[in-house]
Motif scaffolding. Structure first.
Motif, PDB file in Angstrom:
ATOM      1  N   ALA A 130       0.839  -1.214   0.000  1.00 51.29           N
ATOM      2  CA  ALA A 130       0.000   0.000   0.000  1.00 51.29           C
ATOM      3  C   ALA A 130       0.866   1.252   0.000  1.00 51.29           C
ATOM      4  CB  ALA A 130      -0.958  -0.004   1.182  1.00 51.29           C
ATOM      5  N   THR A 131       1.641   1.464   1.092  1.00 53.71           N
ATOM      6  CA  THR A 131       2.435   2.697   1.156  1.00 53.71           C
ATOM      7  C   THR A 131       3.769   2.495   1.862  1.00 53.71           C
ATOM      8  OG1 THR A 131       1.470   3.374   3.285  1.00 53.71           O
ATOM      9  CG2 THR A 131       0.366   4.151   1.270  1.00 53.71           C
ATOM     10  N   SER A 132       4.650   3.447   1.633  1.00 57.50           N
ATOM     11  CA  SER A 132       5.883   3.566   2.403  1.00 57.50           C
ATOM     12  C   SER A 132       5.993   5.012   2.884  1.00 57.50           C
ATOM     13  CB  SER A 132       7.100   3.201   1.540  1.00 57.50           C
ATOM     14  OG  SER A 132       7.154   4.019   0.390  1.00 57.50           O
ATOM     15  N   VAL A 133       6.890   5.240   3.830  1.00 60.81           N
ATOM     16  CA  VAL A 133       7.062   6.571   4.399  1.00 60.81           C
ATOM     17  C   VAL A 133       7.672   7.506   3.349  1.00 60.81           C
ATOM     18  CG1 VAL A 133       8.291   7.903   6.147  1.00 60.81           C
ATOM     19  CG2 VAL A 133       7.303   5.691   6.746  1.00 60.81           C
ATOM     20  N   ASN A 134       7.086   8.677   3.212  1.00 60.17           N
ATOM     21  CA  ASN A 134       7.616   9.750   2.372  1.00 60.17           C
ATOM     22  C   ASN A 134       8.066  10.888   3.267  1.00 60.17           C
ATOM     23  OD1 ASN A 134       7.622   8.981  -0.288  1.00 60.17           O
ATOM     24  ND2 ASN A 134       5.779  10.097  -0.876  1.00 60.17           N
ATOM     25  N   PRO A 135       8.933  11.766   2.796  1.00 58.65           N
ATOM     26  CA  PRO A 135       9.277  12.943   3.601  1.00 58.65           C
ATOM     27  C   PRO A 135       8.022  13.713   4.009  1.00 58.65           C
ATOM     28  CG  PRO A 135      10.786  12.761   1.751  1.00 58.65           C
ATOM     29  CD  PRO A 135       9.713  11.717   1.533  1.00 58.65           C
ATOM     30  N   PHE A 238      10.569   3.779   4.838  1.00 57.56           N
ATOM     31  CA  PHE A 238      10.205   2.531   5.489  1.00 57.56           C
ATOM     32  C   PHE A 238       8.869   2.003   4.961  1.00 57.56           C
ATOM     33  CE2 PHE A 238       8.997  -0.185   9.116  1.00 57.56           C
ATOM     34  CZ  PHE A 238      10.214  -0.830   9.355  1.00 57.56           C
ATOM     35  N   PRO A 239       8.779   0.679   4.704  1.00 54.53           N
ATOM     36  CA  PRO A 239       7.486   0.090   4.309  1.00 54.53           C
ATOM     37  C   PRO A 239       6.470   0.319   5.416  1.00 54.53           C
ATOM     38  CG  PRO A 239       9.289  -1.458   3.963  1.00 54.53           C
ATOM     39  CD  PRO A 239       9.840  -0.323   4.765  1.00 54.53           C
ATOM     40  N   ARG A 312      12.762  -5.321   6.019  1.00 51.71           N
ATOM     41  CA  ARG A 312      13.119  -4.298   7.005  1.00 51.71           C
ATOM     42  C   ARG A 312      12.141  -4.290   8.183  1.00 51.71           C
ATOM     43  NH1 ARG A 312      13.525   1.361   4.098  1.00 51.71           N
ATOM     44  NH2 ARG A 312      14.312   1.967   6.167  1.00 51.71           N
ATOM     45  N   VAL A 313      10.892  -4.665   7.931  1.00 48.45           N
ATOM     46  CA  VAL A 313       9.879  -4.571   8.989  1.00 48.45           C
ATOM     47  C   VAL A 313      10.103  -5.609  10.089  1.00 48.45           C
ATOM     48  CG1 VAL A 313       7.423  -4.548   9.531  1.00 48.45           C
ATOM     49  CG2 VAL A 313       8.225  -3.616   7.347  1.00 48.45           C
TER      50      VAL A 313
END
Length: 339
Positions: A130-135, A238-239, A312-313
């Motif tokens: 679905a998403t990963s961390v963005n700035p 990050f995922p 990574r999670v």
């Protein structure tokens, strides 16, 4: 005379036989469609979903934009699916709906999927990214009157999060660890996302982990200020969130799963490339105003699961003591179908 007539007779007979054979072959090829007007390409290409009506448990965040786009634009319908959603209070609550059978597929931050697998609470498979961390899409924030002004002020303070061992808890601890801030002294306060801004204003928490659109909303309503961007250090890119289902459901519904994946891939592509299609959906479904929809930072959208990235999670969960033994992500990824 007789020889010529006989030859012509044999020729006409041969021609008649060939014509009959051709008609027979054509009937064999097209007969199903001719005899059964209800037959369609969908019924012969192996794509009929075993379960066309799906329920997906979700959270009202910007991470769901591709899901809403798939519903609103008819992408699920194009795949033969009728998809409904139920809202959960947290990622763990969303996961519980899939485990109980209330939902077929659950949306959550990734940690609850891995902790459930590690403890044996559920045998879950990840079915779509679905998403990963963005700035600036996820941050630790504080109200203007809070004693927390920098990351180093978080030790010993009250920090709001949605639930233990979810992204709000784990990513906050990871960022604190990156800056050598002792998170063992923190008093964690469990508060639903929609209530966190008010809790900050009333002093129920000194700081909080927030994703969008709650960062922008908290800034508008209580003047909340970002203390640190989660997109840094060990949690950069990050995922963050994904969709999962029980292994049993995946095994019993491979065509339904593939249809869901194809629709989500199509919608994710559109969400990434056309923000103008996303903003109205956030107003309608995430219940935010148009100004907030224009101002907020969107997360990094994705749909295909990448085991190297996702590893990574559970590695972070193991490092922070949220799980007791390593998990190989490959063992938890459902078959991936591409459009």
């Amino acid at each position: 005379m007789f020889g010529i007539a006989e030859s012509r007779g044999r020729g006409r007979a041969r021609q008649t036989a060939l014509t009959f054979a051709a008609v027979t072959i054509l009937a064999a090829v097209t007969g199903c469609g001719a005899l059964d007007p209800g037959a369609s390409k969908a019924s012969t290409d192996g794509r009929d979903p075993e379960k066309p009506q799906l329920t997906v448990s979700i959270l009202p965040t910007t991470d769901l934009a591709p899901f809403w786009l798939a519903k609103d634009s008819g992408y699920f319908k194009d795949e033969g699916l009728d998809v409904e959603s139920v809202i959960a209070a947290s990622g763990q609550a969303s996961l519980a709906k899939a485990i109980s059978g209330e939902a077929d597929i659950s949306f959550s931050t990734y940690p609850p999927f891995f902790t459930a697998s590690s403890t044996g609470a559920a045998d879950m498979l990840l079915v779509a990214d679905a998403t990963s961390v963005n700035p600036k899409s996820n941050a630790i924030v504080a109200a203007p009157n809070s004693p927390v002004k920098t990351i180093y002020d978080l030790a010993g303070k009250k920090i709001a999060m949605t639930a233990k061992n979810t992204a709000s808890d784990l990513l906050t601890r990871s960022v604190m660890q990156d800056h050598n801030v002792d998170y063992s002294t923190v008093k964690w306060v469990q508060i639903p996302l929609p209530n966190i801004a008010a809790a900050l204003q009333q002093g129920q928490a000194d700081a909080a982990y927030l994703p969008e659109p709650y960062i922008t909303q908290a800034a508008q309503t209580v003047g909340a200020i970002p203390v640190i961007d989660i997109n840094s250090g060990a949690t950069q890119d990050f995922p963050l969130t994904g969709y999962g289902a029980t292994r049993k459901w995946v095994r019993e519904n491979p065509k339904s799963l593939a249809a869901f994946q194809r629709a989500m891939q199509r919608a994710t592509h559109d969400a990434i490339n056309d923000r103008a299609r996303v903003e109205p959906l956030l107003v309608r479904f995430a219940k935010i105003d148009e100004d907030t929809a224009k101002l907020l930072t969107l997360p990094g959208y994705g749909s295909i699961l990448d085991s190297r990235r996702l590893q990574r999670v559970p590695d972070l969960l193991l490092q922070l003591g949220a799980i007791e033994k390593p998990i190989d992500v490959n063992s938890m990824i459902a078959p991936q179908t591409r459009r």
